[in-house]
Motif scaffolding. Structure first.
Motif, mmCIF file in Angstrom:
data_model
loop_
_atom_site.group_PDB
_atom_site.id
_atom_site.type_symbol
_atom_site.label_atom_id
_atom_site.label_comp_id
_atom_site.label_asym_id
_atom_site.label_seq_id
_atom_site.Cartn_x
_atom_site.Cartn_y
_atom_site.Cartn_z
ATOM 1 N N VAL A 192 0.692 -1.124 0.031
ATOM 2 C CA VAL A 192 0.017 -0.167 0.012
ATOM 3 C C VAL A 192 0.735 1.237 -0.028
ATOM 4 N N ASP A 193 2.063 1.213 0.756
ATOM 5 C CA ASP A 193 3.021 2.348 0.619
ATOM 6 C C ASP A 193 3.478 2.484 -0.894
ATOM 7 N N ILE A 194 3.736 1.374 -1.563
ATOM 8 C CA ILE A 194 4.119 1.642 -2.773
ATOM 9 C C ILE A 194 2.998 2.161 -3.726
ATOM 10 N N ALA A 195 1.778 2.072 -3.440
ATOM 11 C CA ALA A 195 0.765 2.601 -4.350
ATOM 12 C C ALA A 195 0.919 3.961 -3.769
ATOM 13 N N MET A 196 0.797 4.244 -2.717
ATOM 14 C CA MET A 196 1.049 5.483 -2.253
ATOM 15 C C MET A 196 1.834 6.461 -3.056
ATOM 16 N N ALA A 197 3.042 6.111 -3.172
ATOM 17 C CA ALA A 197 4.363 6.617 -3.929
ATOM 18 C C ALA A 197 3.898 6.648 -5.422
ATOM 19 N N VAL A 198 3.134 5.631 -6.093
ATOM 20 C CA VAL A 198 2.708 6.022 -7.478
ATOM 21 C C VAL A 198 1.458 7.049 -7.525
ATOM 22 N N ALA A 199 0.542 7.022 -6.659
ATOM 23 C CA ALA A 199 -0.471 8.118 -6.632
ATOM 24 C C ALA A 199 0.197 9.437 -6.389
ATOM 25 N N TRP A 242 -7.774 14.125 -7.263
ATOM 26 C CA TRP A 242 -7.719 12.606 -7.333
ATOM 27 C C TRP A 242 -6.585 11.824 -6.746
ATOM 28 N N PRO A 243 -5.492 12.293 -7.606
ATOM 29 C CA PRO A 243 -4.294 11.303 -7.325
ATOM 30 C C PRO A 243 -3.819 11.905 -5.949
ATOM 31 N N SER A 244 -3.993 13.130 -5.636
ATOM 32 C CA SER A 244 -3.481 13.603 -4.278
ATOM 33 C C SER A 244 -4.407 12.711 -2.945
ATOM 34 N N LEU A 245 -5.665 12.824 -3.310
ATOM 35 C CA LEU A 245 -6.715 12.046 -2.380
ATOM 36 C C LEU A 245 -6.271 10.651 -2.232
ATOM 37 N N ALA A 246 -6.100 9.942 -3.516
ATOM 38 C CA ALA A 246 -5.303 8.614 -3.207
ATOM 39 C C ALA A 246 -4.322 8.366 -2.429
ATOM 40 N N GLY A 247 -3.362 9.237 -2.515
ATOM 41 C CA GLY A 247 -2.127 9.320 -2.031
ATOM 42 C C GLY A 247 -2.351 9.340 -0.245
ATOM 43 N N LEU A 248 -3.158 10.163 -0.119
ATOM 44 C CA LEU A 248 -3.406 10.418 1.346
ATOM 45 C C LEU A 248 -4.286 9.207 1.888
ATOM 46 N N ALA A 249 -4.847 8.454 1.017
ATOM 47 C CA ALA A 249 -5.863 7.515 1.583
ATOM 48 C C ALA A 249 -4.880 6.179 1.494
ATOM 49 N N PHE A 250 -3.897 5.944 0.677
ATOM 50 C CA PHE A 250 -2.987 4.847 0.588
ATOM 51 C C PHE A 250 -2.125 5.067 1.851
ATOM 52 N N ALA A 251 -1.645 6.404 2.156
ATOM 53 C CA ALA A 251 -0.657 6.577 3.146
ATOM 54 C C ALA A 251 -1.293 6.344 4.649
ATOM 55 N N ASN A 252 -2.638 6.546 4.858
ATOM 56 C CA ASN A 252 -3.515 6.364 5.931
ATOM 57 C C ASN A 252 -3.651 4.547 5.981
#
Length: 107
Positions: free
Chosen positions: A14-21, A32-42
């Motif tokens: 999920v951390d890797i997904a955050m980096a991609v987002a 939307w990518p910013s929101l996805a990044g925050l969601a993946f980080a959480n």
């Protein structure tokens, strides 16, 4: 104990997904990518926290960050055409070997 390691692996993925987002967020300029990044980080932090119930913090965090770093580097090579020099690949392999060593030495 196996469940804790699986949670830790999930956290790292999920951390890797955050980096991609966040790559696609373009410095927080795309919503939307910013929101996805925050969601993946959480999500990564929640999964890491759950794994830490059974794993030692030093080992777990080293494995989490190692998988995240190596995974993000490999994703960068595969998806974004980032440098894949032999030295870079060797260093990524050393990160992965270190992660395996930490797992093998965990008692």
């Amino acid at each position: 104990m196996i469940a804790a390691w699986l949670l830790l692996l999930a956290a790292a993925l999920v951390d890797i997904a955050m980096a991609v987002a966040l790559k696609h967020a373009e410095g927080w300029t795309r919503f939307w990518p910013s929101l996805a990044g925050l969601a993946f980080a959480n999500g990564a932090i929640v999964l890491l926290t759950m794994a830490l119930r059974q794993l030692p913090v030093g080992t777990a965090f080293a494995v989490f960050t190692g998988i995240g770093a190596a995974g993000a580097a490999l994703v960068g090579i595969v998806l974004y055409g980032e440098s894949a020099t032999p030295l870079r690949l060797l260093l990524i392999a050393l990160i992965i070997a270190s992660i395996a060593g930490l797992k093998l030495t965990h008692s």
